[in-house]
Every structure is written in C-alpha cells, then in structure tokens.
Design an enzyme around this catalytic site. Sequence first.
Site, PDB file in Angstrom:
ATOM      1  N   THR A  57       2.297  -0.051  -0.724  1.00 38.56           N
ATOM      2  CA  THR A  57       3.377  -0.984  -1.057  1.00 38.56           C
ATOM      3  C   THR A  57       3.626  -2.014   0.049  1.00 38.56           C
ATOM      4  O   THR A  57       4.322  -3.003  -0.171  1.00 38.56           O
ATOM      5  CB  THR A  57       4.679  -0.222  -1.383  1.00 38.56           C
ATOM      6  OG1 THR A  57       4.960   0.698  -0.321  1.00 38.56           O
ATOM      7  CG2 THR A  57       4.545   0.524  -2.688  1.00 38.56           C
ATOM      8  N   HIS A  58       3.056  -1.786   1.228  1.00 40.42           N
ATOM      9  CA  HIS A  58       3.162  -2.811   2.279  1.00 40.42           C
ATOM     10  C   HIS A  58       2.250  -4.012   1.993  1.00 40.42           C
ATOM     11  O   HIS A  58       2.502  -5.117   2.478  1.00 40.42           O
ATOM     12  CB  HIS A  58       2.747  -2.240   3.643  1.00 40.42           C
ATOM     13  CG  HIS A  58       3.783  -1.402   4.322  1.00 40.42           C
ATOM     14  ND1 HIS A  58       4.125  -0.137   3.895  1.00 40.42           N
ATOM     15  CD2 HIS A  58       4.553  -1.655   5.417  1.00 40.42           C
ATOM     16  CE1 HIS A  58       5.041   0.355   4.711  1.00 40.42           C
ATOM     17  NE2 HIS A  58       5.321  -0.550   5.635  1.00 40.42           N
ATOM     18  N   ASP A  79      10.471   4.759   1.219  1.00 42.53           N
ATOM     19  CA  ASP A  79       9.151   4.383   1.737  1.00 42.53           C
ATOM     20  C   ASP A  79       9.109   4.749   3.221  1.00 42.53           C
ATOM     21  O   ASP A  79      10.164   4.982   3.834  1.00 42.53           O
ATOM     22  CB  ASP A  79       8.909   2.874   1.559  1.00 42.53           C
ATOM     23  CG  ASP A  79       7.536   2.435   2.082  1.00 42.53           C
ATOM     24  OD1 ASP A  79       6.537   3.114   1.770  1.00 42.53           O
ATOM     25  OD2 ASP A  79       7.459   1.445   2.832  1.00 42.53           O
ATOM     26  N   SER A  80       7.916   4.726   3.773  1.00 37.09           N
ATOM     27  CA  SER A  80       7.772   4.988   5.206  1.00 37.09           C
ATOM     28  C   SER A  80       8.354   3.839   6.036  1.00 37.09           C
ATOM     29  O   SER A  80       8.578   3.994   7.227  1.00 37.09           O
ATOM     30  CB  SER A  80       6.295   5.158   5.551  1.00 37.09           C
ATOM     31  OG  SER A  80       5.611   3.955   5.265  1.00 37.09           O
ATOM     32  N   GLU A 129       4.837  -4.111   9.502  1.00 38.69           N
ATOM     33  CA  GLU A 129       6.015  -3.523  10.150  1.00 38.69           C
ATOM     34  C   GLU A 129       6.466  -4.327  11.371  1.00 38.69           C
ATOM     35  O   GLU A 129       7.628  -4.306  11.727  1.00 38.69           O
ATOM     36  CB  GLU A 129       5.713  -2.078  10.565  1.00 38.69           C
ATOM     37  CG  GLU A 129       5.677  -1.097   9.398  1.00 38.69           C
ATOM     38  CD  GLU A 129       7.055  -0.786   8.826  1.00 38.69           C
ATOM     39  OE1 GLU A 129       8.000  -0.588   9.599  1.00 38.69           O
ATOM     40  OE2 GLU A 129       7.168  -0.753   7.581  1.00 38.69           O
ATOM     41  N   TYR A 175       2.920   6.562   7.713  1.00 36.35           N
ATOM     42  CA  TYR A 175       2.663   7.889   7.157  1.00 36.35           C
ATOM     43  C   TYR A 175       1.152   8.083   6.924  1.00 36.35           C
ATOM     44  O   TYR A 175       0.665   9.196   6.914  1.00 36.35           O
ATOM     45  CB  TYR A 175       3.374   8.045   5.808  1.00 36.35           C
ATOM     46  CG  TYR A 175       4.842   8.365   5.859  1.00 36.35           C
ATOM     47  CD1 TYR A 175       5.567   8.282   7.049  1.00 36.35           C
ATOM     48  CD2 TYR A 175       5.508   8.758   4.702  1.00 36.35           C
ATOM     49  CE1 TYR A 175       6.928   8.577   7.068  1.00 36.35           C
ATOM     50  CE2 TYR A 175       6.861   9.063   4.720  1.00 36.35           C
ATOM     51  CZ  TYR A 175       7.580   8.970   5.893  1.00 36.35           C
ATOM     52  OH  TYR A 175       8.913   9.260   5.895  1.00 36.35           O
ATOM     53  N   GLY A 176       0.456   6.956   6.686  1.00 40.47           N
ATOM     54  CA  GLY A 176      -0.950   6.994   6.265  1.00 40.47           C
ATOM     55  C   GLY A 176      -1.854   7.956   7.028  1.00 40.47           C
ATOM     56  O   GLY A 176      -2.595   8.724   6.433  1.00 40.47           O
TER      57      GLY A 176
HETATM   58  N1  DGL Z   1       3.909   1.847   2.103  1.00 42.28           N
HETATM   59  C1  DGL Z   1       3.116   2.988   2.206  1.00 42.28           C
HETATM   60  C2  DGL Z   1       2.156   3.174   1.069  1.00 42.28           C
HETATM   61  O1  DGL Z   1       2.400   2.640   0.024  1.00 42.28           O
HETATM   62  C3  DGL Z   1       2.741   3.648   3.431  1.00 42.28           C
HETATM   63  C4  DGL Z   1       2.307   3.004   4.626  1.00 42.28           C
HETATM   64  C5  DGL Z   1       2.194   3.974   5.763  1.00 42.28           C
HETATM   65  O2  DGL Z   1       3.238   4.475   6.178  1.00 42.28           O
HETATM   66  O3  DGL Z   1       1.087   4.258   6.218  1.00 42.28           O
HETATM   67  O4  DGL Z   1       1.169   3.861   1.180  1.00 42.28           O
END
Ligand code: DGL
Length: 271
Positions: A185-186, A10-11, A152, A42-43
Amino acid sequence: MEKKAIGFLDSGVGGLTVVKEAMKQLPNESIYYIGDNARCPYGPRPKEEIVEFTWDLTQFLLTKNIKMLVIACNTATAVALDEIRKRVDIPVVGVILPGSRAAIKYSRNKRIGVIGTVGTIGSNVYEDTLHEKHPDVYTASISCPKFVPLVESNQINTSIAKKVVFESLEPLTKMGLDTLILGCTHYPLLSPLIKKVMGDKVTLIDSGAETVSEVSTILDYYGITASSQEKADKVYRFYTTGSTKMFAEIAANWLEVNDIQVEKAILPKNN
Ligand code: DGL
C-alpha cells in the site's frame, strides 16, 4: 452501529492510499487510522512478529469501538489476516484478494506482474491467488525492499527515488506484462515513477484502492453503512506510533487536506 467508524491499519503511511480512496467512495463514513511508523517496515520481519504487531494495532483500534477493520497493508494481510479474523467479531478485510481480482479483470494477455515487500512476495500469496482464480495466468513477482523507506522518509520526489524505482523494476519491463499489481500500500505514492518505468501499456493495479469497493459491499451486506445524515458527524482520526510531524506532512500531501491532526498512539500492551 452506523455511527461507528471503520478502522484502518498499516505499518506506516501506506494505508493512507486506501484511506484516500475510502474518503472518495465512502464520504459518510468515519475513519480511524493507525500507522505503526515506529516499527516500520514490516516487510523484512519474521511472520510471528508481523502477527503480533498487527494484533497490537487491531487492539488499539478496537478501543475506538470500530465496526469494521481494514488491514490496509499487504504484508500484514499476507501473514496475519486469518489469525486476526479468528480473534475479533467484526468484519475484517484485507487488500490481497481485491487486488488479484482486479488484475485478472484488467489484464488482456494474462501476463501479470506483482511487486511487494519481501514478506508479501515470499509468502507467494498473490501468485497462489492469481493462479487459483485463473490457471493460465503468467506471473512474475519481485520484492522492492527499498521502496517503503523512500515513502516513509517523504523522499518520493527525489532523484534517489527515480534511480531506485528504475533499477528495481527494470527486469520486469522485458516480460511482456500488461498489468502490474502494486502489492504494497506504500507503492501508489511512487506510482508516477513506476508508470514511467513500466510504460503506458502496463495497467497499474492499486490493491488498496480496489479494496474499498469490497469494503463498501461488506458494509451494505451487514447493513452497517453510514447514512447521509451521519455525514455531518463523521470524524477522521489519525494515530501513529512514530513521529506525528512526519506523518502529518505525508498525510496532508497525499490526502490533499490542509490541517491533519495526528496523535501519538499508545498501544494497549504498553499501558
Ligand atoms: N504497506 C505495507 C504493505 O502493504 C508494508 C510495508 C512494510 O512495512 O514493509 O505491504
């Protein structure tokens, strides 16, 4: 083969929501997890960068000799799943299909909401998948770019979090939805607040948790499920590219485990 671990990426800490479910549903399995906290979120990033970063994490996990890879991140699944599948010869599972399937299954009125990162919502992958599976479904999607930084930085129980969740989700409360996909997933870490805003009549779908049932099916399909004899030797290993202290704090709370050992990850291309 059975003694090998399942790799999760995951990120950041979001994929721990998938790991928590894996620990419950697959208690014999060893787990290797990497969170790219140093480069999270990552979004908002361009697609090419998300593919590149996801590949970095995949390569790291491949050095641990994993038997299966779970892309425990919706953003990386939306953008990089197909590419990663082409590059590796182990089963690779993403989180979007299982979440969509579950939403169709649980929704009674077929009015389904989706929340996710800018990357996931912008890709339209949930809407496309839901419509593909059920042409009459009504969907409403919004991105919630402020949620991931709250998680985070371990601020999920603050008044700021309350305000941000309320303001972000308020538009969705007037659409007659009966199901909401947590398409990041966050987000399950914020689910008590999300539940409060959306109300009791809306079922929250944790896309990551739904994924673990699929992981279990695929392990059985390939005959690589760890047996109960393997349980004694199982290991849980956590790696982050960011702060090990912050990661350990969030992981210990979320997984309800006291002593989480977290190591700093050195990604292959930095070697
Ligand atoms: N947990 C990630 C997801 O499910 C990404 C969150 C991120 O890095 O923006 O999209």
